[in-house]
Every structure is written in structure tokens, then in C-alpha cells.
Design a protein around this motif. Structure first.
Motif, PDB file in Angstrom:
ATOM      1  N   SER A 194      86.568  19.413  93.410  1.00 10.05           N
ATOM      2  CA  SER A 194      87.878  19.462  94.057  1.00 10.05           C
ATOM      3  C   SER A 194      88.957  19.588  92.986  1.00 10.05           C
ATOM      4  O   SER A 194      89.079  18.730  92.107  1.00 10.05           O
ATOM      5  CB  SER A 194      88.126  18.186  94.856  1.00 10.05           C
ATOM      6  OG  SER A 194      87.203  18.100  95.926  1.00 10.05           O
ATOM      7  N   ALA A 195      89.753  20.657  93.083  1.00 12.15           N
ATOM      8  CA  ALA A 195      90.865  20.864  92.168  1.00 12.15           C
ATOM      9  C   ALA A 195      92.009  19.960  92.608  1.00 12.15           C
ATOM     10  O   ALA A 195      92.355  19.924  93.798  1.00 12.15           O
ATOM     11  CB  ALA A 195      91.295  22.320  92.181  1.00 12.15           C
ATOM     12  N   VAL A 196      92.593  19.240  91.674  1.00 18.15           N
ATOM     13  CA  VAL A 196      93.670  18.301  91.978  1.00 18.15           C
ATOM     14  C   VAL A 196      94.747  18.356  90.901  1.00 18.15           C
ATOM     15  O   VAL A 196      94.530  18.862  89.810  1.00 18.15           O
ATOM     16  CB  VAL A 196      93.157  16.846  92.125  1.00 18.15           C
ATOM     17  CG1 VAL A 196      92.161  16.700  93.255  1.00 18.15           C
ATOM     18  CG2 VAL A 196      92.551  16.350  90.823  1.00 18.15           C
ATOM     19  N   ILE A 197      95.889  17.789  91.260  1.00 17.07           N
ATOM     20  CA  ILE A 197      96.936  17.540  90.281  1.00 17.07           C
ATOM     21  C   ILE A 197      97.028  16.041  90.111  1.00 17.07           C
ATOM     22  O   ILE A 197      97.143  15.294  91.094  1.00 17.07           O
ATOM     23  CB  ILE A 197      98.282  18.126  90.739  1.00 17.07           C
ATOM     24  CG1 ILE A 197      98.173  19.652  90.833  1.00 17.07           C
ATOM     25  CG2 ILE A 197      99.404  17.724  89.774  1.00 17.07           C
ATOM     26  CD1 ILE A 197      99.404  20.354  91.333  1.00 17.07           C
ATOM     27  N   VAL A 231      94.774  27.999  90.288  1.00 20.21           N
ATOM     28  CA  VAL A 231      95.461  27.421  91.445  1.00 20.21           C
ATOM     29  C   VAL A 231      96.448  26.320  91.042  1.00 20.21           C
ATOM     30  O   VAL A 231      97.040  25.673  91.901  1.00 20.21           O
ATOM     31  CB  VAL A 231      94.467  26.906  92.530  1.00 20.21           C
ATOM     32  CG1 VAL A 231      93.636  28.044  93.074  1.00 20.21           C
ATOM     33  CG2 VAL A 231      93.607  25.769  92.010  1.00 20.21           C
ATOM     34  N   GLY A 232      96.592  26.077  89.737  1.00 16.70           N
ATOM     35  CA  GLY A 232      97.576  25.124  89.249  1.00 16.70           C
ATOM     36  C   GLY A 232      97.098  23.706  89.050  1.00 16.70           C
ATOM     37  O   GLY A 232      97.904  22.798  88.867  1.00 16.70           O
ATOM     38  N   ALA A 233      95.802  23.485  89.051  1.00 14.01           N
ATOM     39  CA  ALA A 233      95.254  22.137  88.885  1.00 14.01           C
ATOM     40  C   ALA A 233      95.285  21.702  87.420  1.00 14.01           C
ATOM     41  O   ALA A 233      95.265  22.538  86.514  1.00 14.01           O
ATOM     42  CB  ALA A 233      93.818  22.091  89.398  1.00 14.01           C
ATOM     43  N   GLY A 269      93.243   4.874  86.495  1.00 14.62           N
ATOM     44  CA  GLY A 269      94.512   4.914  85.778  1.00 14.62           C
ATOM     45  C   GLY A 269      95.362   6.139  86.090  1.00 14.62           C
ATOM     46  O   GLY A 269      96.464   6.277  85.577  1.00 14.62           O
ATOM     47  N   LYS A 270      94.855   7.046  86.913  1.00 14.65           N
ATOM     48  CA  LYS A 270      95.591   8.255  87.291  1.00 14.65           C
ATOM     49  C   LYS A 270      95.741   8.280  88.807  1.00 14.65           C
ATOM     50  O   LYS A 270      94.934   7.719  89.539  1.00 14.65           O
ATOM     51  CB  LYS A 270      94.853   9.523  86.845  1.00 14.65           C
ATOM     52  CG  LYS A 270      94.605   9.622  85.360  1.00 14.65           C
ATOM     53  CD  LYS A 270      95.867   9.973  84.628  1.00 14.65           C
ATOM     54  CE  LYS A 270      95.553  10.218  83.149  1.00 14.65           C
ATOM     55  NZ  LYS A 270      96.738  10.542  82.386  1.00 14.65           N
ATOM     56  N   GLU A 271      96.767   8.980  89.254  1.00 16.04           N
ATOM     57  CA  GLU A 271      96.998   9.143  90.687  1.00 16.04           C
ATOM     58  C   GLU A 271      96.861  10.620  91.051  1.00 16.04           C
ATOM     59  O   GLU A 271      97.448  11.473  90.394  1.00 16.04           O
ATOM     60  CB  GLU A 271      98.409   8.669  91.048  1.00 16.04           C
ATOM     61  CG  GLU A 271      98.748   8.837  92.500  1.00 16.04           C
ATOM     62  CD  GLU A 271     100.199   8.477  92.795  1.00 16.04           C
ATOM     63  OE1 GLU A 271     100.597   8.652  93.960  1.00 16.04           O
ATOM     64  OE2 GLU A 271     100.932   8.045  91.892  1.00 16.04           O
TER      65      GLU A 271
END
Length: 104
Positions: A99-102, A72-74, A11-13
Motif C-alpha cells: 500500500s502506497a502511503v504518505i 503516485v506521490g508516496a 512513530g509515524k502517522e
């Protein structure tokens, strides 16, 4: 901060991959816990002191990983894994990484 051991979040990208983030802690055994564990080894059963020690270490490692991801802004860390290693007799490292992601 969403933390998941999945590579994707249903449900997320994932809109951006920010790289590997990690957290670790090295913990040593406590004399009191060692004494109780030695007694428990005779009779059998869960080594509650060690269970608590590992739970605290996991929580600390994950918190440090989350802090690095935030830096790092994730807004999420995916594909999270844990690893342990013996550092010296009586001390072990617990390592959490992912893994850091947005996400959107």
C-alpha cells in the motif's frame, strides 16, 4: 522511500492512502545454472545460482514497486508482500505489492 512489511510505521502517522502499488519480474533459468544445480542435487547443498537469481528478482520487483509508489506521490509503502508463480516450465514471476502511503 520507506518500505515495510508492517501495516503501520512506529512513530509515524499515515496521512494519506494512495492505493495498491506493485512490481514484478519474470525470470528464466540459465542453462549453466541448471547444469550446476543438477550436479548439486546429486551431492546436496545450497543451489547458489538459484539463490542469486531469486535475490536479483526480488530486488527488481521491489524497485519497480518503489517507482510506481513515487509516481503516485508516496513516500512509503507499507504492508509489503511477495508472491511467486510459475509462468512456464523454467520461468517464474516474482511479484511484490503493498500500500502506497504518505507518512508524516
Amino acid at each position: 522511500m520507506l518500505i515495510s512489511n508492517l501495516e503501520i510505521i512506529p512513530g509515524k502517522e499515515i496521512t494519506q492512502h494512495l492505493g495498491l502499488v506493485q512490481g514484478s519480474t519474470v525470470r528464466s533459468k540459465h542453462v549453466g545454472r541448471d547444469l550446476m544445480a543438477g550436479i548439486k542435487n546429486i551431492f546436496g547443498g545450497e543451489l547458489v545460482g538459484y539463490t542469486e537469481l531469486l535475490q536479483e528478482a526480488r530486488e527488481e520487483a521491489v524497485e519497480r514497486m518503489k517507482q510506481q509508489a513515487q509516481a503516485v506521490g508516496a513516500n512509503a509503502v507499507v504492508n509489503v508482500r511477495f508472491s511467486t508463480s510459475s509462468v512456464t516450465q523454467g520461468a517464474a514471476e516474482l511479484f511484490a505489492y503493498g500500500s502506497a502511503v504518505i507518512l508524516r
